[in-house]
Design a protein around this motif. Structure first.
Motif, mmCIF file in Angstrom:
data_model
loop_
_atom_site.group_PDB
_atom_site.id
_atom_site.type_symbol
_atom_site.label_atom_id
_atom_site.label_comp_id
_atom_site.label_asym_id
_atom_site.label_seq_id
_atom_site.Cartn_x
_atom_site.Cartn_y
_atom_site.Cartn_z
ATOM 1 N N GLU A 39 0.830 -1.214 0.000
ATOM 2 C CA GLU A 39 0.000 0.000 0.000
ATOM 3 C C GLU A 39 0.855 1.251 0.000
ATOM 4 O O GLU A 39 0.548 2.228 -0.682
ATOM 5 C CB GLU A 39 -0.922 -0.001 1.225
ATOM 6 N N LEU A 40 1.906 1.189 0.765
ATOM 7 C CA LEU A 40 2.796 2.352 0.817
ATOM 8 C C LEU A 40 3.411 2.604 -0.558
ATOM 9 O O LEU A 40 3.483 3.749 -1.025
ATOM 10 C CB LEU A 40 3.893 2.133 1.861
ATOM 11 N N GLU A 41 3.814 1.531 -1.205
ATOM 12 C CA GLU A 41 4.398 1.674 -2.537
ATOM 13 C C GLU A 41 3.373 2.217 -3.526
ATOM 14 O O GLU A 41 3.684 3.056 -4.372
ATOM 15 C CB GLU A 41 4.960 0.334 -3.032
ATOM 16 N N GLU A 42 2.166 1.720 -3.396
ATOM 17 C CA GLU A 42 1.097 2.229 -4.271
ATOM 18 C C GLU A 42 0.903 3.722 -4.047
ATOM 19 O O GLU A 42 0.752 4.493 -4.989
ATOM 20 C CB GLU A 42 -0.221 1.507 -3.971
ATOM 21 N N THR A 43 0.899 4.083 -2.791
ATOM 22 C CA THR A 43 0.708 5.502 -2.481
ATOM 23 C C THR A 43 1.836 6.326 -3.097
ATOM 24 O O THR A 43 1.588 7.370 -3.706
ATOM 25 C CB THR A 43 0.676 5.715 -0.954
ATOM 26 N N ARG A 44 3.028 5.799 -2.967
ATOM 27 C CA ARG A 44 4.179 6.510 -3.530
ATOM 28 C C ARG A 44 4.012 6.665 -5.047
ATOM 29 O O ARG A 44 4.228 7.751 -5.604
ATOM 30 C CB ARG A 44 5.465 5.730 -3.222
ATOM 31 N N ALA A 45 3.614 5.588 -5.696
ATOM 32 C CA ALA A 45 3.445 5.622 -7.155
ATOM 33 C C ALA A 45 2.322 6.591 -7.551
ATOM 34 O O ALA A 45 2.446 7.335 -8.530
ATOM 35 C CB ALA A 45 3.130 4.221 -7.671
ATOM 36 N N ILE A 46 1.265 6.585 -6.775
ATOM 37 C CA ILE A 46 0.138 7.463 -7.105
ATOM 38 C C ILE A 46 0.532 8.925 -6.932
ATOM 39 O O ILE A 46 0.231 9.774 -7.775
ATOM 40 C CB ILE A 46 -1.087 7.110 -6.231
ATOM 41 N N VAL A 47 1.239 9.185 -5.848
ATOM 42 C CA VAL A 47 1.660 10.572 -5.624
ATOM 43 C C VAL A 47 2.571 11.024 -6.764
ATOM 44 O O VAL A 47 2.433 12.135 -7.289
ATOM 45 C CB VAL A 47 2.357 10.716 -4.249
ATOM 46 N N ALA A 48 3.464 10.129 -7.179
ATOM 47 C CA ALA A 48 4.356 10.476 -8.289
ATOM 48 C C ALA A 48 3.549 10.759 -9.553
ATOM 49 O O ALA A 48 3.825 11.717 -10.285
ATOM 50 C CB ALA A 48 5.348 9.346 -8.528
ATOM 51 N N SER A 49 2.530 9.942 -9.787
ATOM 52 C CA SER A 49 1.698 10.154 -10.971
ATOM 53 C C SER A 49 0.903 11.448 -10.863
ATOM 54 O O SER A 49 0.704 12.149 -11.849
ATOM 55 C CB SER A 49 0.732 8.990 -11.161
ATOM 56 N N LEU A 50 0.444 11.722 -9.668
ATOM 57 C CA LEU A 50 -0.308 12.974 -9.477
ATOM 58 C C LEU A 50 0.565 14.169 -9.831
ATOM 59 O O LEU A 50 0.131 15.110 -10.483
ATOM 60 C CB LEU A 50 -0.761 13.104 -8.021
ATOM 61 N N ARG A 51 1.811 14.082 -9.411
ATOM 62 C CA ARG A 51 2.717 15.215 -9.639
ATOM 63 C C ARG A 51 3.028 15.408 -11.126
ATOM 64 O O ARG A 51 3.404 16.489 -11.537
ATOM 65 C CB ARG A 51 4.019 14.998 -8.850
ATOM 66 N N GLU A 52 2.917 14.347 -11.871
ATOM 67 C CA GLU A 52 3.231 14.484 -13.299
ATOM 68 C C GLU A 52 1.990 14.777 -14.144
ATOM 69 O O GLU A 52 2.081 14.897 -15.361
ATOM 70 C CB GLU A 52 3.928 13.228 -13.832
ATOM 71 N N MET A 53 0.857 14.876 -13.483
ATOM 72 C CA MET A 53 -0.347 15.171 -14.273
ATOM 73 C C MET A 53 -0.195 16.531 -14.942
ATOM 74 O O MET A 53 0.159 17.506 -14.282
ATOM 75 C CB MET A 53 -1.597 15.154 -13.394
ATOM 76 N N PRO A 54 -0.471 16.585 -16.234
ATOM 77 C CA PRO A 54 -0.254 17.855 -16.929
ATOM 78 C C PRO A 54 -1.354 18.860 -16.583
ATOM 79 O O PRO A 54 -2.468 18.478 -16.232
ATOM 80 C CB PRO A 54 -0.348 17.458 -18.400
ATOM 81 N N ALA A 55 -0.990 20.107 -16.691
ATOM 82 C CA ALA A 55 -2.000 21.147 -16.503
ATOM 83 C C ALA A 55 -2.898 21.167 -17.723
ATOM 84 O O ALA A 55 -2.439 20.976 -18.845
ATOM 85 C CB ALA A 55 -1.316 22.490 -16.318
ATOM 86 N N MET A 56 -4.163 21.374 -17.491
ATOM 87 C CA MET A 56 -5.077 21.527 -18.618
ATOM 88 C C MET A 56 -4.829 22.883 -19.257
ATOM 89 O O MET A 56 -4.685 23.879 -18.543
ATOM 90 C CB MET A 56 -6.527 21.468 -18.140
ATOM 91 N N PRO A 57 -4.756 22.913 -20.577
ATOM 92 C CA PRO A 57 -4.536 24.219 -21.207
ATOM 93 C C PRO A 57 -5.742 25.134 -20.979
ATOM 94 O O PRO A 57 -6.885 24.691 -21.020
ATOM 95 C CB PRO A 57 -4.380 23.873 -22.684
ATOM 96 N N LEU A 58 -5.421 26.355 -20.712
ATOM 97 C CA LEU A 58 -6.484 27.338 -20.499
ATOM 98 C C LEU A 58 -7.208 27.582 -21.817
ATOM 99 O O LEU A 58 -6.566 27.771 -22.843
ATOM 100 C CB LEU A 58 -5.854 28.643 -20.004
ATOM 101 N N PRO A 59 -8.542 27.583 -21.803
ATOM 102 C CA PRO A 59 -9.246 27.889 -23.049
ATOM 103 C C PRO A 59 -8.785 29.234 -23.596
ATOM 104 O O PRO A 59 -8.571 30.180 -22.836
ATOM 105 C CB PRO A 59 -10.713 27.953 -22.618
ATOM 106 N N ALA A 60 -8.665 29.298 -24.903
ATOM 107 C CA ALA A 60 -8.077 30.482 -25.528
ATOM 108 C C ALA A 60 -8.856 31.756 -25.201
ATOM 109 O O ALA A 60 -8.286 32.831 -25.079
ATOM 110 C CB ALA A 60 -8.018 30.275 -27.038
#
Lengths: 488, 206
Positions: A39-60
């Motif tokens: 579970e701890l490893e999963e949490t670590r992986a999820i947090v890492a994935s969360l941090r790499e989530m791209p920002a949504m581009p702002l509508p023009a």
């Protein structure tokens, strides 16, 4: 340390902020407990994935939208100023009248005329409505139904909301109303629109004829009758009253408003049911060839006339269409064996708006322009067993397509009820998908190939589309009732 | 989601100008903060349309409230308090809707996936996997209870500190921390079925 307690400390442990003693205890526990360690490893992986989530581009047009909203709010003040000369003129006239009356007063038996108040008196709600309507354009007036009840029964339960929301009575308010419905506070309008749920939307957009920016939502709904030309030549008549608009069994009034309810010369001619094969004349001669098909099954084959079943009603409106594109779905209303799809466009001359069932090929939807500028039109399409896939195409400046999957006739989903809100087409589609009504907004390349045959049989259209997507080299990711198509 | 805050000096100068009635300065403030505000709203509300609507509305409220901003808190914290409040209002308004309506993403990922594929040069498979991972996370985030979602988005996606979040949401520091941990645990549970997307083997014996 018990496993149940360890989960409380994952974040602190990962951050290294646990007190030393606790950290050591936890480390010992993790060594002996593969479950917590995993579970701890999963949490670590999820947090890492969360941090790499791209920002949504702002509508023009985001910043422009904020400016527009601000400007809309300022507008009422502005309009007051722009009306100053007129108001001044009115006041002068009133003063002149007062003077005149003053001079003729000795000759009058009842001298308590109050001319200034006559000129500026807040109206009763009925008058107000008339005043508001009086200021509208001719073209706009042409869209008003000729129903004699327009003034005689103008205010249902909408009036209270409209009045309370419409700010102050009085000269400014009157002037504003006379000037234009557009100049009412946009925020107020939005709120009112939401509060009023479905009724004002349909009423509004039917009467105002497809101008996204014209938003006078305070007008009362007038009971009217509408004819739905059915594919088999039947005509279903629906009486529409304000209170029943939200009822999922009804079809939005304007959406089905035929020529009978629109006396204006500005309204283009409307297709008759017999003109099925032709494009809607009001839509300016559709360049798309009519889909050759086995033709829609006879209504009686699909459903017995005595079992006219309400599949549901969906209402939506889009006040931010420009943010979404040139094509906006105003609503899909399902009634019996038919769907009325109301589409609005911001394009200057949508001469080639085509709505057609591509699977099973049921021919083009019959279009009924609802506004003089043809920016709003309703297309009626038969519902099919197994559902149908409808393509909406607009080529005006830019090409925009949407695929609309109509629900299966008699399918498991017996009703959808959506509150009318100001939403974009995508939001509407998403909602429908969420409600199990299988609507997909496809990337254009997916539907570019018109030759493809879709087989929709007992399976849901969604499954069929998903299969087709796979064949076409898309990866279809199914989530609940939604399929997201991605390049493989 | 790496987004940096605008330089404080610029911001303070802009705020002063707005307070003096400079509309252009407000446009500039919007420009500076819009991407982050929009993304917060997007993750809170789950879809682009609502995010745009709500974040634009939030800017109107910020505009209204700016004359009263005296600089006791940092502008960002103060502003985000407004934004999170508007999001909260929208979410509570949603709760009053018919219960069948849940928010689902339909197509927002498509264009992004294509664009990324074209620009990053990573393999199509990796790109799709990453997209799926993000999509799974996005949906799981959207399904979190709002108070947990807010903390998770602000901390893990937006990079605010515990202190800033506590001030934005007006809750204790301890509450922020425990909510974050709880949010991550909930998120982990929600994406259990898609664990392989995250390269996590199912090694547990349950």
């Amino acid at each position: 340390m018990k496993a149940a307690h360890v989960a409380e400390y994952y974040t602190a442990y990962l951050e290294g902020s646990l007190p030393e003693a606790l950290r050591e205890e936890m480390a010992r526990h993790l060594e002996s407990c593969p479950r917590c360690a995993a579970e701890l490893e999963e949490t670590r992986a999820i947090v890492a994935s969360l941090r790499e989530m791209p920002a949504m581009p702002l509508p023009a047009d985001f910043a422009a939208g904020v400016q527009a909203r601000l400007a809309n709010r300022r507008h009422p003040v502005h309009s007051w100023f722009t009306r100053l000369p007129a108001l001044a003129g009115g006041t002068l006239a009133a003063v002149a009248l007062a003077l005149a009356i003053f001079y003729v007063r000795p000759y009058l038996r009842a001298p308590e005329s109050r001319p200034v108040e006559i000129a500026e008196q807040p109206e009763t709600s009925g008058n107000k409505e008339m005043t508001a309507q009086a200021g509208r354009s001719k073209a706009f007036d042409n869209l008003q139904p000729s129903s004699p009840t327009t003034e005689s029964k103008p205010l249902g339960d909408l009036s209270a909301i409209g009045n309370s929301d419409t700010v102050k009575n009085g000269p400014e308010a009157t002037a504003r109303r006379q000037l234009s419905g557009n100049e009412v506070d946009a925020k107020e309008k939005n709120r009112t629109a939401r509060d009023l749920a479905g009724s004002s939307f349909w009423n509004r957009d039917g009467e105002e004829g497809g101008n996204f920016r014209s938003d006078d939502v305070y007008k009362p709904t007038v009971p009217r009758k509408f004819e739905i030309p059915a594919p088999g030549g039947d005509a279903a008549t629906i009486a529409q009253t304000p209170s029943s608009v939200l009822d999922s069994t009804t079809v939005p009034p304007h959406a089905l408003a035929g020529p009978a309810s629109a006396p204006g010369a500005a309204r283009p001619p409307v297709n008759t049911p017999s003109a099925e094969a032709e494009a809607a004349p009001g839509m300016g001669g559709t360049p798309e060839p009519s889909m050759k098909a086995a033709g829609p099954p006879a209504l009686a084959d699909v459903i017995s006339p005595d079992r006219t079943r309400t599949v549901g009603g969906v209402y939506a409106a889009d006040a931010r269409a420009s943010a979404v594109g040139a094509l906006a779905l105003r609503g899909v209303a399902l009634k019996g064996a038919e769907a009325a799809v109301t589409i609005e466009t911001t394009a200057p001359a949508p001469t080639d708006l085509v709505v057609r069932a591509i699977e099973p090929a049921g021919g083009e939807g019959q279009g009924y322009p609802l506004s003089p500028d043809m920016r709003t039109a309703v297309f009626s399409l038969p519902l099919q067993r197994g559902g149908s896939v409808v393509e909406i195409t607009l080529k005006a400046g830019r090409t925009e397509r949407a695929i609309l999957v109509l629900p299966e006739l008699g399918g498991p989903q017996s009703s959808i009820s959506l509150n009318a809100r100001e939403e974009s087409i995508t939001a509407v589609l998403r909602r429908l998908a969420a409600a199990g009504q299988l609507i997909i907004f496809c990337p254009p390349q997916f539907i570019a190939d018109r030759e493809a045959s879709l087989t929709v049989s007992k399976e849901s259209p969604l499954a069929a589309l998903s299969d087709l997507a796979t064949q076409r080299g898309f990866r279809a990711i199914k989530t609940g009732s939604t399929v997201t198509l991605m390049p493989k | 989601m790496a987004m940096t805050a605008p330089p404080a000096q610029t911001e303070i100068a802009l705020i002063r100008r707005v307070q003096q009635g400079d509309a252009v300065a407000f446009d500039r403030l919007v420009e500076l903060h819009a991407p982050r505000v929009y993304n917060l709203a997007y993750r809170m509300l789950g879809n682009a349309e609502d995010a745009q609507d709500v974040s634009q509305e939030a800017f109107l409220r910020i505009y209204d409230a700016l004359p009263r901003f005296r600089g006791e808190a940092s502008f960002t914290t103060w502003m985000y308090r407004i934004v999170t409040n508007v999001c909260r209002d929208e979410l509570s308004r949603r709760r009053r809707r018919p219960p069948t309506l849940t928010e689902l993403e339909v197509d927002d990922g498509d264009g992004a996936a294509l664009d990324e594929l074209l620009t990053t040069g990573e393999s199509a498979e990796d790109c799709v996997l990453r997209q799926e991972r993000h999509q799974a996370l996005h949906q799981a985030i959207t399904a979190l209870p709002a108070p947990f979602r807010a903390v998770l988005v602000l901390y893990d996606l937006q990079g605010f500190s515990y202190d800033e979040i506590a001030e934005m949401l007006r809750v204790n520091l301890g509450t922020v921390k425990s909510r974050l941990n709880r949010a991550r645990n909930l998120l982990r549970e929600k994406i259990r079925s898609e664990r392989e997307l995250f390269g996590i083997a199912d090694s547990r014996s349950r």
